[in-house]
Every structure is written in C-alpha cells, then in structure tokens.
Write a protein that holds these residues in place. Structure first.
Motif, PDB file in Angstrom:
ATOM      1  N   VAL A 238       0.835  -1.211   0.000  1.00 48.82           N
ATOM      2  CA  VAL A 238       0.000   0.000   0.000  1.00 48.82           C
ATOM      3  C   VAL A 238       0.864   1.252   0.000  1.00 48.82           C
ATOM      4  N   ALA A 239       1.925   1.220   0.822  1.00 50.31           N
ATOM      5  CA  ALA A 239       2.721   2.431   1.041  1.00 50.31           C
ATOM      6  C   ALA A 239       3.449   2.913  -0.210  1.00 50.31           C
ATOM      7  N   ILE A 240       3.978   1.989  -1.004  1.00 50.17           N
ATOM      8  CA  ILE A 240       4.787   2.401  -2.155  1.00 50.17           C
ATOM      9  C   ILE A 240       3.968   3.161  -3.199  1.00 50.17           C
ATOM     10  N   PRO A 241       2.797   2.633  -3.623  1.00 51.44           N
ATOM     11  CA  PRO A 241       1.998   3.446  -4.555  1.00 51.44           C
ATOM     12  C   PRO A 241       1.559   4.782  -3.947  1.00 51.44           C
ATOM     13  N   VAL A 242       1.198   4.754  -2.642  1.00 50.14           N
ATOM     14  CA  VAL A 242       0.811   6.005  -1.985  1.00 50.14           C
ATOM     15  C   VAL A 242       1.993   6.964  -1.942  1.00 50.14           C
ATOM     16  N   LEU A 243       3.184   6.417  -1.677  1.00 57.87           N
ATOM     17  CA  LEU A 243       4.394   7.237  -1.660  1.00 57.87           C
ATOM     18  C   LEU A 243       4.621   7.895  -3.008  1.00 57.87           C
ATOM     19  N   PHE A 244       4.567   7.095  -4.066  1.00 56.84           N
ATOM     20  CA  PHE A 244       4.800   7.652  -5.400  1.00 56.84           C
ATOM     21  C   PHE A 244       3.749   8.705  -5.745  1.00 56.84           C
ATOM     22  N   ALA A 245       2.493   8.397  -5.405  1.00 52.56           N
ATOM     23  CA  ALA A 245       1.433   9.373  -5.662  1.00 52.56           C
ATOM     24  C   ALA A 245       1.660  10.635  -4.845  1.00 52.56           C
ATOM     25  N   GLY A 246       2.057  10.444  -3.569  1.00 51.96           N
ATOM     26  CA  GLY A 246       2.314  11.600  -2.716  1.00 51.96           C
ATOM     27  C   GLY A 246       3.510  12.404  -3.171  1.00 51.96           C
ATOM     28  N   VAL A 247       4.578  11.705  -3.577  1.00 50.98           N
ATOM     29  CA  VAL A 247       5.779  12.397  -4.063  1.00 50.98           C
ATOM     30  C   VAL A 247       5.441  13.209  -5.309  1.00 50.98           C
ATOM     31  N   ILE A 248       4.708  12.573  -6.205  1.00 52.36           N
ATOM     32  CA  ILE A 248       4.345  13.280  -7.435  1.00 52.36           C
ATOM     33  C   ILE A 248       3.443  14.466  -7.116  1.00 52.36           C
ATOM     34  N   GLY A 249       2.441  14.229  -6.250  1.00 51.54           N
ATOM     35  CA  GLY A 249       1.543  15.321  -5.887  1.00 51.54           C
ATOM     36  C   GLY A 249       2.270  16.452  -5.186  1.00 51.54           C
ATOM     37  N   SER A 250       3.125  16.099  -4.217  1.00 50.04           N
ATOM     38  CA  SER A 250       3.877  17.116  -3.476  1.00 50.04           C
ATOM     39  C   SER A 250       4.883  17.817  -4.378  1.00 50.04           C
ATOM     40  N   PHE A 251       5.527  17.023  -5.249  1.00 49.68           N
ATOM     41  CA  PHE A 251       6.508  17.608  -6.160  1.00 49.68           C
ATOM     42  C   PHE A 251       5.829  18.579  -7.114  1.00 49.68           C
ATOM     43  N   VAL A 252       4.663  18.184  -7.622  1.00 47.39           N
ATOM     44  CA  VAL A 252       3.927  19.068  -8.526  1.00 47.39           C
ATOM     45  C   VAL A 252       3.501  20.332  -7.787  1.00 47.39           C
ATOM     46  N   TYR A 253       3.029  20.166  -6.545  1.00 43.77           N
ATOM     47  CA  TYR A 253       2.630  21.311  -5.735  1.00 43.77           C
ATOM     48  C   TYR A 253       3.817  22.255  -5.535  1.00 43.77           C
ATOM     49  N   TRP A 254       4.969  21.672  -5.223  1.00 45.25           N
ATOM     50  CA  TRP A 254       6.176  22.472  -5.026  1.00 45.25           C
ATOM     51  C   TRP A 254       6.635  23.082  -6.353  1.00 45.25           C
ATOM     52  N   LEU A 255       6.650  22.271  -7.398  1.00 43.24           N
ATOM     53  CA  LEU A 255       7.071  22.775  -8.706  1.00 43.24           C
ATOM     54  C   LEU A 255       6.136  23.885  -9.183  1.00 43.24           C
ATOM     55  N   GLU A 256       4.860  23.704  -8.882  1.00 42.41           N
ATOM     56  CA  GLU A 256       3.885  24.737  -9.220  1.00 42.41           C
ATOM     57  C   GLU A 256       4.223  26.044  -8.497  1.00 42.41           C
ATOM     58  N   THR A 257       4.620  25.916  -7.214  1.00 43.11           N
ATOM     59  CA  THR A 257       5.005  27.092  -6.439  1.00 43.11           C
ATOM     60  C   THR A 257       6.237  27.776  -7.028  1.00 43.11           C
ATOM     61  N   LEU A 258       7.150  26.969  -7.560  1.00 44.75           N
ATOM     62  CA  LEU A 258       8.354  27.536  -8.168  1.00 44.75           C
ATOM     63  C   LEU A 258       8.063  28.130  -9.550  1.00 44.75           C
ATOM     64  N   ALA A 388      -3.968   1.959  -5.377  1.00 44.57           N
ATOM     65  CA  ALA A 388      -3.319   3.262  -5.202  1.00 44.57           C
ATOM     66  C   ALA A 388      -2.413   3.592  -6.394  1.00 44.57           C
ATOM     67  N   GLY A 389      -1.824   2.562  -7.006  1.00 43.34           N
ATOM     68  CA  GLY A 389      -0.976   2.783  -8.165  1.00 43.34           C
ATOM     69  C   GLY A 389      -1.750   3.366  -9.334  1.00 43.34           C
ATOM     70  N   LEU A 390      -2.985   2.913  -9.509  1.00 44.67           N
ATOM     71  CA  LEU A 390      -3.824   3.439 -10.579  1.00 44.67           C
ATOM     72  C   LEU A 390      -4.158   4.907 -10.312  1.00 44.67           C
ATOM     73  N   ALA A 391      -4.484   5.204  -9.051  1.00 43.72           N
ATOM     74  CA  ALA A 391      -4.755   6.602  -8.686  1.00 43.72           C
ATOM     75  C   ALA A 391      -3.531   7.469  -8.948  1.00 43.72           C
ATOM     76  N   MET A 392      -2.360   6.920  -8.653  1.00 43.97           N
ATOM     77  CA  MET A 392      -1.122   7.654  -8.874  1.00 43.97           C
ATOM     78  C   MET A 392      -0.926   7.963 -10.357  1.00 43.97           C
TER      79      MET A 392
END
Length: 529
Positions: A238-258, A388-392
C-alpha cells in the motif's frame, strides 16, 4: 472502546473539520488582512516544500497503517498490528531526522537558488522542526483510522488549530511590518500547533487506545498469525503506490510554487508583483475554493479502512454502498458550494479578505469545484481497493497537464495568473473523470438517478435565488450581498432537499452529538420527515 460506524466516524471528522475550518478561516482572514498578498505569498512558497519533505519522511506509511491495521483487526491478528506500529514508527523517525538535518544544512542554498524569493530563509529554518513531529502524528492517526475511531485525532486537530491560530496571530502582529519575520512567525505558530496535536494524540493512545486495551475478535481456529515478512510486504504494497502518488503530488505542488512566480515574471511582472499575485491565487482564491473539502476529507479518510475491511470480509455490496454514499454526500455539499463560489466570487473575496482582486481567479476555478471535492473520496476508494498505483498514474497525467498549462499559458503577457486558474480547472476535470471511470470499471457504479436529479434541481433553484438576491442587493456593501444571498439561497436549497426526501430527519438524527438536537428542531416543519 467500540469501533465507530462508517457514518459515525465520517461525521465525527466532519464536525472536527467544520470547527477547525471556522477557527482556521477566522485566523486566515485576520492574517491576510495583516500581512497582505505579498506576506501570504512568502509563507505559501515554503509550505509546499514542507509537504514534499513530509511525504518523503512518511513514505506512504500513514495511509498503509490505517489499511493494514483495519485488515488485521478484521481477522483478529493482534501481532500484526503491533509489528506494523513498531516498524512504521522506527522508519519515520529515522527518515524525518535525516530530512530535518538536511533542511538545516541546506537552508541558504534552498532559499537563494531554488525559491524565487530569498526572504523565505527564516521561514525555512522555522519549518524544519515540524517534520519529525508531524511524521509521528501521522502514524498515530493512521492507527486510529485503522481501529476506526476518529474521535482522538479529531480532538487533537481542534486543539492544534486553536493553538496554531492564536499563536500565529500574536507572533505575526508583533513582527509586522517586517514581512520576513512575520512569515517565519506564521511557521512557528504551525510548529506549536503540531506539538499540541502530537501531545494529545499520543496521550490518548497510551491511556485508552493501546493495542492491549482495544477489543479484537479472535482468529479463526484454522488461521495462523502472519509472518513478519508478509506483514512488511502488505504494508509496503500500500505504502509504495501512496508514496509515489504523494511524491508526485507534493513535487507538482512544489514545482507549481516555483513555476508560477517565474511564469508571472515572464509575463512582465516584477518579483514583488509575482509574489503578490501568487499570494492572491494560493492564499485567497484557493483557500476559499477548498473550504468544502473539510467534508470530503472526512469521507476520504474513513473510506480507506472501511473499504479495506469490506474487501477483506468479501462484502462487495458494502463496497458499492460506500461508493454511492460518498458520491451522494459530495453532491449535496459540493454542488451548492460550486454555485456560491461561482456567482459570488468577487463579493466573497471582498467581504472576507477586503481583496476583490482574488474574485476573478476564484470565479474561473469555482465551476469545477464539484470535481475537486469528489476527487478525494474516489482516491480513498481506489486506495482501499489496493489500486493506489492506478490513482497515482491518473494523478501524474493531471499534474502534467497542469504544469504544461502553467508553463505555456501563465507566462503569456495579458493572461498571467488567470492561466494558472485555467490549469487548475482542466487538470482537476481530467483527474476526477479518470478516477470515476476507474472505480466504475472495477466495481461498477450505481447511481440513483431520481435522487441525483433532486439534488441537481434543488441546486438549480438555489442558483436562481442567489442571482435574484444578488441583483436586489446591487450597490450595497459586499458583506450584505453575501450574507443575504447565501442565507436565502441555502435556506431554499435545504427546504427543497427535505421536500423531495433527498434529505430526511433519519439522516440528520444520525449525525453524532448535534444530530438529535437538530432533528428535534426540524421536526416542527410540516414537510420535514
């Protein structure tokens, strides 16, 4: 300690969300008026960095804990629950410590080369200690979601908001007119709130809700406790797909801020103007738009363990029912919210923040508010189904669309920040539609067409009422327009829901704590049954 029902757990979180949002919104209004868009922009530039680091520190274990603990309790495997908690705490402690040290060591480089405004240096330093605190809290919250008891996390959330709001306003007020100190002060207020949250939830766990104090059904006679290796595998499944989804979401949020300030500067704005426009978008328009997510967050949080438990017990009918409950609840809350934000965007931003410039940005995004609100529950269902991988994957597609539009559209002179708003619209429609189709394909999706049409008709009538009320109050203070239009519009909307039986006294009565009182007050209305 008895397990809370799905509806009870969701409603507890909803009540906590409403209370914290009211307190937090009050704080945000005062804070925005004190520091203005530029000060809010400074703080908001750092916040996505914190989200990214927290995602990497918890590596998806907070969501995984809730799911795996719920499955283990359903089959009576007490040892699995203990292993999950000990392992998760050790992992997040090590990772959080490393990231905290890294932030302190690289703060000068981060603020001078990565962020667009070097004035964020002290805010970054103030952010670092919160990493470990929030990581510990997230694992404990996952445990409480797994045992399906939302009360301790909800109380911790309320206390955190009170402490954070009070201290933030006091510190920021003392620091003004220095925006650099004020931004760092807001982060210190966040730190104090998170310490309060952790203290309460940890004490609740130790005193009342430890593993040896909660009822767990006995294991089946022919069942054997799960091996350590299999437990860790199920956790990371469960954690790995959630991690990837979270990393991508957080990275996009941060990249969006930049990207947004850089795109705005490319469109012809000065650095200070770009920071201010970013503050209007993220701290004003988006803050208003996401208010209804206090309800859908509760759904998403309770859906993961509830769906996991239903699947573990092979209860496919229950999964279907949870899906429709999520859709219906989101429709009742989300559709009228989208209408209000669309029709009263400028009036709301003026009345609340005394900043009408945020209105046009909100007006562009508001019509697709329902898609934004439905996205979280659908993501929770996919996670509960081990998808979770599909959601990611769909989240990645939506993020790519958003960033591409920011890069190509927001940098055009004459478009600027409105291009960012359109990027939010397109990306959220794409992601929510993909989630919906995926869930429908996996488990089917039954929609009560008559019930849905009642909600849509009630929303349409409410829209016409608000348009008329807005015309009647034209020329008056925006506060009067908002209060009058929203009050009469929501009154008509709720009356129609009760009249059409889309909402009943039985549903109201099931709301924890306040439901019975509300039902008694409403039962005197002739058409309310």
């Amino acid at each position: 300690m008895s397990k809370q029902s799905f509806l009870h757990g969701a409603m507890v979180l909803v009540l906590a969300s409403v209370i914290t949002k009211i307190i937090g919104m009050g704080m945000q209004i005062v804070l925005n008026r004190i520091v203005g868009p530029e000060g809010i922009g400074l703080f908001r530039m750092v916040f996505p960095m914190l989200m990214m680091i927290l995602t990497l520190s918890t590596i998806g274990l907070d969501t995984a804990v809730s799911k795996v603990v719920a499955e283990a309790i359903a089959v009576g495997d007490r040892r699995k629950v203990k292993r999950v908690m000990v392992f998760s705490m050790i992992v997040v402690t090590v990772l959080s410590t490393l990231f905290t040290s890294g932030v302190f060591a690289t703060a000068p480089w981060l603020t001078q080369h990565l962020l667009t405004d070097s004035r964020t240096y002290y805010t970054v330093l103030a952010m670092a200690p919160t990493i470990l605190i929030i990581a510990w809290s997230s694992i404990l919250r996952g445990y409480f979601r797994g045992i399906q008891n939302q009360t301790p996390p909800s109380m911790a959330w309320i206390l955190e908001t009170i402490v954070r709001s009070a201290l933030t306003l006091v510190i920021v007020y003392k620091c003004m007119p220095d925006l650099v100190k004020a931004s760092a002060g807001a982060m210190i207020g966040l730190l104090a709130g998170e310490l309060t949250h952790l203290a309460y939830i940890a004490i609740s766990y130790w005193r009342k809700h430890r593993l040896d104090r909660i009822p767990i059904p006995p294991m089946a006679p022919n069942a054997k406790p799960e091996s350590f290796g299999k437990t860790i595998f199920s956790l990371f499944e469960v954690a790995i797909p959630v991690l990837f989804a979270g990393v991508i979401g957080s990275f996009v949020y941060w990249l969006e801020t930049l990207m947004i300030p850089r795109a705005l500067m490319a469109a012809g704005h000065l650095k200070e103007e770009a920071t201010s426009l970013f503050g209007l978008y993220s701290g004003y328009a988006v803050s208003l738009l996401v208010l209804p997510t206090v309800f859908t967050y509760a759904l998403a949080t309770t859906l993961v363990p509830s769906i996991s438990e239903a699947i573990a017990l092979n209860q496919s009918t229950l999964v279907q029912r949870r899906l429709y409950q999520a859709f219906r609840f989101t429709a009742i809350i989300g559709l009228p919210s989208s209408v209000i934000f669309s029709l009263l965007a400028t009036e709301l931003s003026t009345a609340i923040y005394n900043t009408p410039a945020a209105g046009p940005i909100l007006a562009v995004m508001a019509p697709v508010g329902f898609f934004i609100y439905l996205k979280s529950p659908l993501s929770g269902i996919l996670q509960g189904m081990n998808k979770a991988g599909l959601a990611m994957a769909y989240s990645v597609i939506g993020s790519a669309v958003k960033l591409a539009m920011i890069y190509w559209v927001a940098s055009k002179p004459g478009i600027g920040i409105m291009g960012v708003a359109w990027a939010v619209v397109v990306s959220n429609v794409v992601v929510c539609s993909a989630y919906f189709l995926a869930v429908s394909r996996l488990i089917g999706f039954y929609v009560d067409l008559a019930d849905t049409m009642k909600i849509l008709l009630s929303t349409l009538v409410m829209s016409l009422i608000i348009i008329r009320a807005k015309a009647v109050t034209a020329g008056m203070d925006p506060s009067y327009t908002v209060i009058f239009s929203v009050s009469i519009g929501m009154m008509v909307y709720l009356m129609l829901l009760f009249l059409f039986r889309a909402l009943t006294l039985h549903t109201v009565r099931r709301i924890p704590y306040v439901g019975p009182v509300m039902a008694k007050a409403l039962q005197w209305i002739p058409f309310v049954k």
